[in-house]
Design a protein around this motif. Structure first.
Motif, PDB file in Angstrom:
ATOM      1  N   SER A 182      -3.699 -31.569 -45.443  1.00 20.78           N
ATOM      2  CA  SER A 182      -2.282 -31.707 -45.062  1.00 20.78           C
ATOM      3  C   SER A 182      -1.449 -30.499 -45.472  1.00 20.78           C
ATOM      4  N   LEU A 183      -1.947 -29.679 -46.393  1.00 25.03           N
ATOM      5  CA  LEU A 183      -1.148 -28.551 -46.888  1.00 25.03           C
ATOM      6  C   LEU A 183      -0.689 -27.588 -45.780  1.00 25.03           C
ATOM      7  N   PRO A 184      -1.531 -27.273 -44.792  1.00 25.62           N
ATOM      8  CA  PRO A 184      -1.028 -26.383 -43.728  1.00 25.62           C
ATOM      9  C   PRO A 184       0.132 -26.990 -42.931  1.00 25.62           C
ATOM     10  N   LEU A 185       0.289 -28.297 -42.995  1.00 24.32           N
ATOM     11  CA  LEU A 185       1.371 -28.967 -42.274  1.00 24.32           C
ATOM     12  C   LEU A 185       2.687 -28.960 -43.054  1.00 24.32           C
ATOM     13  N   GLN A 192       5.801 -31.744 -66.426  1.00 29.18           N
ATOM     14  CA  GLN A 192       5.359 -33.131 -66.262  1.00 29.18           C
ATOM     15  C   GLN A 192       6.280 -33.868 -65.296  1.00 29.18           C
ATOM     16  N   SER A 193       7.584 -33.628 -65.405  1.00 22.64           N
ATOM     17  CA  SER A 193       8.515 -34.335 -64.510  1.00 22.64           C
ATOM     18  C   SER A 193       8.355 -33.873 -63.057  1.00 22.64           C
ATOM     19  N   SER A 194       8.075 -32.578 -62.822  1.00 27.25           N
ATOM     20  CA  SER A 194       7.888 -32.113 -61.440  1.00 27.25           C
ATOM     21  C   SER A 194       6.600 -32.676 -60.845  1.00 27.25           C
ATOM     22  N   LEU A 195       5.562 -32.826 -61.684  1.00 35.94           N
ATOM     23  CA  LEU A 195       4.319 -33.429 -61.205  1.00 35.94           C
ATOM     24  C   LEU A 195       4.511 -34.903 -60.866  1.00 35.94           C
ATOM     25  N   GLN A 219      -2.033 -22.410 -63.079  1.00 33.28           N
ATOM     26  CA  GLN A 219      -0.867 -21.701 -63.626  1.00 33.28           C
ATOM     27  C   GLN A 219       0.234 -21.492 -62.578  1.00 33.28           C
ATOM     28  N   ILE A 220       0.523 -22.569 -61.859  1.00 30.42           N
ATOM     29  CA  ILE A 220       1.581 -22.520 -60.852  1.00 30.42           C
ATOM     30  C   ILE A 220       2.923 -22.671 -61.545  1.00 30.42           C
ATOM     31  N   LYS A 257       6.884 -37.305 -48.061  1.00 31.50           N
ATOM     32  CA  LYS A 257       7.669 -38.292 -47.329  1.00 31.50           C
ATOM     33  C   LYS A 257       8.842 -37.594 -46.653  1.00 31.50           C
ATOM     34  N   HIS A 258       9.230 -38.089 -45.507  1.00 29.78           N
ATOM     35  CA  HIS A 258      10.304 -37.435 -44.758  1.00 29.78           C
ATOM     36  C   HIS A 258      11.663 -37.540 -45.449  1.00 29.78           C
ATOM     37  N   SER A 259      11.784 -38.451 -46.387  1.00 28.11           N
ATOM     38  CA  SER A 259      13.045 -38.585 -47.122  1.00 28.11           C
ATOM     39  C   SER A 259      13.151 -37.581 -48.274  1.00 28.11           C
ATOM     40  N   THR A 260      12.087 -36.823 -48.525  1.00 28.32           N
ATOM     41  CA  THR A 260      12.069 -35.856 -49.623  1.00 28.32           C
ATOM     42  C   THR A 260      12.933 -34.643 -49.280  1.00 28.32           C
ATOM     43  N   ASP A 261      13.705 -34.186 -50.249  1.00 31.16           N
ATOM     44  CA  ASP A 261      14.549 -32.999 -50.081  1.00 31.16           C
ATOM     45  C   ASP A 261      13.661 -31.795 -49.771  1.00 31.16           C
ATOM     46  N   PRO A 262      13.825 -31.150 -48.603  1.00 38.00           N
ATOM     47  CA  PRO A 262      12.965 -30.020 -48.251  1.00 38.00           C
ATOM     48  C   PRO A 262      13.129 -28.815 -49.167  1.00 38.00           C
ATOM     49  N   ASN A 263      14.202 -28.765 -49.954  1.00 39.29           N
ATOM     50  CA  ASN A 263      14.404 -27.680 -50.914  1.00 39.29           C
ATOM     51  C   ASN A 263      14.266 -28.156 -52.353  1.00 39.29           C
ATOM     52  N   GLY A 264      13.775 -29.379 -52.523  1.00 42.12           N
ATOM     53  CA  GLY A 264      13.654 -29.962 -53.849  1.00 42.12           C
ATOM     54  C   GLY A 264      12.406 -29.508 -54.585  1.00 42.12           C
ATOM     55  N   PRO A 265      12.244 -29.973 -55.817  1.00 42.80           N
ATOM     56  CA  PRO A 265      11.122 -29.519 -56.658  1.00 42.80           C
ATOM     57  C   PRO A 265       9.742 -29.863 -56.083  1.00 42.80           C
ATOM     58  N   SER A 266       9.612 -31.000 -55.426  1.00 37.76           N
ATOM     59  CA  SER A 266       8.301 -31.363 -54.866  1.00 37.76           C
ATOM     60  C   SER A 266       7.913 -30.426 -53.738  1.00 37.76           C
ATOM     61  N   SER A 267       8.873 -30.073 -52.911  1.00 33.11           N
ATOM     62  CA  SER A 267       8.600 -29.152 -51.808  1.00 33.11           C
ATOM     63  C   SER A 267       8.209 -27.779 -52.339  1.00 33.11           C
ATOM     64  N   TRP A 268       8.929 -27.317 -53.363  1.00 33.14           N
ATOM     65  CA  TRP A 268       8.610 -26.020 -53.958  1.00 33.14           C
ATOM     66  C   TRP A 268       7.235 -26.031 -54.611  1.00 33.14           C
ATOM     67  N   LEU A 269       6.921 -27.099 -55.337  1.00 27.71           N
ATOM     68  CA  LEU A 269       5.629 -27.185 -56.017  1.00 27.71           C
ATOM     69  C   LEU A 269       4.493 -27.230 -55.001  1.00 27.71           C
ATOM     70  N   LEU A 270       4.651 -28.008 -53.938  1.00 29.26           N
ATOM     71  CA  LEU A 270       3.624 -28.081 -52.908  1.00 29.26           C
ATOM     72  C   LEU A 270       3.469 -26.734 -52.202  1.00 29.26           C
ATOM     73  N   HIS A 271       4.571 -26.046 -51.982  1.00 32.72           N
ATOM     74  CA  HIS A 271       4.535 -24.719 -51.364  1.00 32.72           C
ATOM     75  C   HIS A 271       3.765 -23.736 -52.251  1.00 32.72           C
ATOM     76  N   ARG A 272       4.021 -23.768 -53.548  1.00 31.54           N
ATOM     77  CA  ARG A 272       3.306 -22.886 -54.476  1.00 31.54           C
ATOM     78  C   ARG A 272       1.823 -23.242 -54.555  1.00 31.54           C
ATOM     79  N   LEU A 273       1.533 -24.526 -54.504  1.00 32.48           N
ATOM     80  CA  LEU A 273       0.136 -24.977 -54.507  1.00 32.48           C
ATOM     81  C   LEU A 273      -0.579 -24.455 -53.261  1.00 32.48           C
ATOM     82  N   LYS A 274       0.059 -24.569 -52.125  1.00 34.71           N
ATOM     83  CA  LYS A 274      -0.504 -24.064 -50.866  1.00 34.71           C
ATOM     84  C   LYS A 274      -0.790 -22.563 -50.963  1.00 34.71           C
ATOM     85  N   GLN A 275       0.152 -21.794 -51.519  1.00 31.71           N
ATOM     86  CA  GLN A 275      -0.037 -20.348 -51.663  1.00 31.71           C
ATOM     87  C   GLN A 275      -1.173 -20.032 -52.640  1.00 31.71           C
TER      88      GLN A 275
END
Length: 150
Positions: free
Chosen positions: A143-146, A115-118, A109-110, A54-72
């Motif tokens: 959507s991950l490449p986006l 549990q809270s970050s998920l 093993q990301i 969501k666009h309201s999500t902090d771009p440096n927050g835990p969800s962004s980091w977790l999604l970035h690691r998942l993408k990698q």
């Protein structure tokens, strides 16, 4: 044309999803892709550019980091993201519950996967990726490449 090639790939992936999972409703990812391309091709456009969070999500927050690691992790893996996540799809409907998505991410093993970050990630995913409180596998992977990452 690059957009046409991507449309063909998305349509083929959705056909495979329908065939492999018995999903009758397909066509979710293609509109997202078209919306992304039409929005990004015109910088002055006021329409929303699609992103998995969501666009309201902090771009440096835990969800962004977790999604970035998942993408990698998916980029470095041997299986496609769709194939990997389908292994955890207990209903075989092309969607993952929060628990199933968590199990898949933990199995990879990301780092930073609590549990809270998920739970926060599920909350922060764009509504178009969620159907009946389950995450669409194809739409998430496409959507991950986006995701621009932190």
């Amino acid at each position: 044309d690059e957009l046409e090639k991507l449309k063909e790939k998305v349509a083929a992936a959705e056909r495979r999803r329908a065939e492999n999972c018995g999903v009758a409703q397909i066509g979710v990812a293609l509109p997202l892709l078209e919306r992304s391309y039409s929005s990004s091709s015109s910088p002055s456009s006021s329409s929303k550019i699609f992103a998995p969070l969501k666009h309201s999500t902090d771009p440096n927050g835990p969800s962004s980091w977790l999604l970035h690691r998942l993408k990698q992790a998916l980029a470095a893996g041997r299986l496609s993201g769709i194939d990997l996540f389908r292994q955890y799809d207990s209903r075989r409907d092309g969607r993952l519950s929060a628990k199933e998505l968590g199990d898949a991410i933990r199995k990879m093993q990301i780092k930073g996967t609590s549990q809270s970050s998920l739970e926060q990630l599920i909350h922060d995913l764009d509504d178009s990726l969620i159907v009946d409180r389950r995450v669409s596998i194809v739409d998430l992977v496409l959507s991950l490449p986006l995701h621009r990452g932190p």
